[in-house]
Write an enzyme that holds these catalytic residues in place. Sequence first.
Site, short mmCIF file in Angstrom:
data_model
loop_
_atom_site.label_atom_id
_atom_site.label_comp_id
_atom_site.label_asym_id
_atom_site.label_seq_id
_atom_site.Cartn_x
_atom_site.Cartn_y
_atom_site.Cartn_z
N GLY A 263 -7.98 3.73 11.25
CA GLY A 263 -7.67 3.24 12.59
C GLY A 263 -6.72 4.19 13.29
N SER B 78 -3.42 5.78 15.23
CA SER B 78 -1.99 5.79 14.96
C SER B 78 -1.35 4.59 15.65
CB SER B 78 -1.37 7.09 15.50
OG SER B 78 0.03 7.10 15.29
N SER C 285 -1.91 1.48 14.77
CA SER C 285 -2.78 0.29 14.68
C SER C 285 -2.33 -0.68 13.59
CB SER C 285 -4.23 0.71 14.43
OG SER C 285 -4.36 1.38 13.19
N GLY C 286 -1.46 -0.22 12.70
CA GLY C 286 -0.94 -1.11 11.66
C GLY C 286 -1.40 -0.80 10.25
N LYS C 287 -2.04 0.35 10.07
CA LYS C 287 -2.55 0.72 8.74
C LYS C 287 -1.45 0.72 7.69
CE LYS C 287 -3.95 4.73 10.05
NZ LYS C 287 -3.40 4.58 11.43
N SER C 288 -0.39 1.46 7.95
CA SER C 288 0.70 1.58 6.97
C SER C 288 1.40 0.25 6.76
CB SER C 288 1.71 2.64 7.42
OG SER C 288 1.13 3.93 7.40
N SER D 7 -8.05 9.03 9.45
CA SER D 7 -9.41 9.45 9.05
C SER D 7 -10.40 9.24 10.19
CB SER D 7 -9.87 8.73 7.78
OG SER D 7 -9.58 7.35 7.78
#
Length: 199
Positions: free
Chosen positions: A34, A36, A38-41, A108
Amino acid sequence: MSQSSNITWHDSEVTKSDRQQQNGHKSVVIWFTGLSGSGKSTVSVELEKALFQLEKHSYRLDGDNVRHGLNKNLGFSPEDRKENIRRIGEVSKLLVDAGTIAITAFISPYRADRDEVREILEDGEFIEVYTECSVEACEQRDPKGLYKKARSGEIKEFTGISASYEAPHQPEITINTEHQSVEESVSTIIEYLKNKEII
């Protein structure tokens, strides 16, 4: 870089299945993708904690962290982004072979690169989690101040602003972080893992 012809693969006498049986769960890659911000980490950190509390073996690979070591020689050109994901894919495959649930949090941006990682794994081992969030919402959050720098031209080739992001066509899981809380997002993933009898 050419590959030497004088190398041989050595199989272990302890198999992936042996390790999974000892750990009490299957091993997979949970691949967050997703924009930067977006809440991935954020979600991946909480997912790792939730799995730990469930006594499941997992390890999280984060985009920024990996660029401090393994991929510190890579930039953000399309070629370097591709190599970044290729390396992470190979590391993730090793973690799966070790019987571990690998959690990866990387922008990615290119669909083909993510598909290449899927292809080096066995069926069902690649779980793509699309952290859906509009550019506007990500830019409003901007936890690292990166969107502001991208808008000013300080950062070149920034995904969502000056470089493209290709959203997944059919991800295994979609979490919309504009409308779902972190807790709800983690619960969605845990429920999927249980339904698929991974954990």
